[in-house]
Scaffold this motif. Structure first.
Motif, short mmCIF file in Angstrom:
data_model
loop_
_atom_site.label_atom_id
_atom_site.label_comp_id
_atom_site.label_asym_id
_atom_site.label_seq_id
_atom_site.Cartn_x
_atom_site.Cartn_y
_atom_site.Cartn_z
N ASP A 149 -3.04 7.03 -6.92
CA ASP A 149 -1.68 6.63 -6.52
C ASP A 149 -1.19 5.47 -7.37
O ASP A 149 -0.02 5.43 -7.77
CB ASP A 149 -1.64 6.25 -5.04
N ASP A 191 6.49 11.61 -13.39
CA ASP A 191 5.92 11.78 -12.05
C ASP A 191 4.81 12.83 -12.12
O ASP A 191 5.05 14.03 -12.02
CB ASP A 191 7.00 12.21 -11.07
N ARG A 226 5.14 6.37 -13.39
CA ARG A 226 6.49 6.67 -12.93
C ARG A 226 7.44 5.51 -13.25
O ARG A 226 8.56 5.70 -13.75
CB ARG A 226 6.49 6.94 -11.43
N ASP A 227 6.99 4.28 -12.97
CA ASP A 227 7.83 3.11 -13.20
C ASP A 227 8.11 2.88 -14.68
O ASP A 227 9.22 2.49 -15.06
CB ASP A 227 7.17 1.86 -12.60
N LYS A 241 2.05 5.65 -9.84
CA LYS A 241 3.21 4.76 -9.69
C LYS A 241 3.51 4.02 -10.99
O LYS A 241 4.67 3.88 -11.39
CB LYS A 241 2.95 3.76 -8.56
#
Length: 216
Positions: free
Chosen positions: A18, A31, A25-26, A22
């Motif tokens: 996770d 994703d 993604r950031d 993240k």
């Protein structure tokens, strides 16, 4: 890396998967799917594996080939630091997200890698402290010395002793210039603040997720 790349992590490493998801993604608006090892393909994957290594508790092995990224460590901390190294290998800005082919075996020389923040003299918000903790994690620091008490102010809520915060957290004014100046000058403005017990728990929990121990 592409939108087709898959993060492979079993249930024990779900939090690490996770975290990596993240971060990607950031940074890249990418994703990526997270898959159990039994269901994942064998190429175009970032594979997180927990297995014994001849390294210390925070050590890891990271190998990047044309087919995959393979990260192995004996502990959650090792996986976390391997992910940090992987993120450091990624480009800052590029239309293609390419990772150089490498084979890294790494472990820390020192068990205690600390940073000290004095909130006794100048208080920082919870958001500012979280940002500092994230930066510590980027540099693989693992111990946060949180300097909470000083003659300038008591900064932690103790419900049994409410005057520690109602009185002890506030100084009547702040010195201007240097303590050795004669005569000393002060701004005449009260200054204070403190962290509630809930805020302290929030910071400790946030730090723990970044493999950082809080030492008050």
């Amino acid at each position: 890396l592409s939108s087709d790349t898959i993060i492979v992590a079993d249930e024990k490493l779900a939090a690490s998967g996770d975290f990596l998801q993240k971060k990607l993604r950031d940074k890249f608006n990418l994703d990526l799917e997270i898959s159990e090892p039994a269901l994942a393909p064998v190429i175009n994957v970032i594979s997180l594996n927990q297995a014994p290594l001849p390294l210390n508790a925070e050590g890891y092995q990271l190998e990047v080939t044309e087919a995959m990224v393979n990260l192995t460590a004996g502990t959650d901390a090792g996986i976390f630091y391997g992910i940090q190294t992987l993120l450091q290998l990624l480009p800052e800005k590029s239309p293609r997200i390419q990772i150089p082919g490498v084979k890294i075996e790494d472990e820390p020389r020192f068990n205690w890698r600390g940073l000290h923040l004095d909130v006794g003299r100048h208080i920082f918000s919870v958001a500012e402290i979280k940002k500092l903790l994230e930066t510590m994690a980027d540099y693989k620091l693992n111990t946060f010395h949180w300097h909470l008490t000083e003659d300038q102010g008591w900064r932690i809520e103790i419900k049994k002793y409410p005057k520690l915060t109602s009185i002890g957290s506030i100084r009547k004014e702040t010195i201007i210039g240097h303590y050795n100046d004669e005569p000393r000058k002060f701004d005449g403005t009260p200054y204070g603040g403190f962290f509630t017990q809930q805020e302290a728990r929030e910071i400790v929990d946030f730090a723990a997720n970044l493999q950082i121990t809080v030492v008050p």
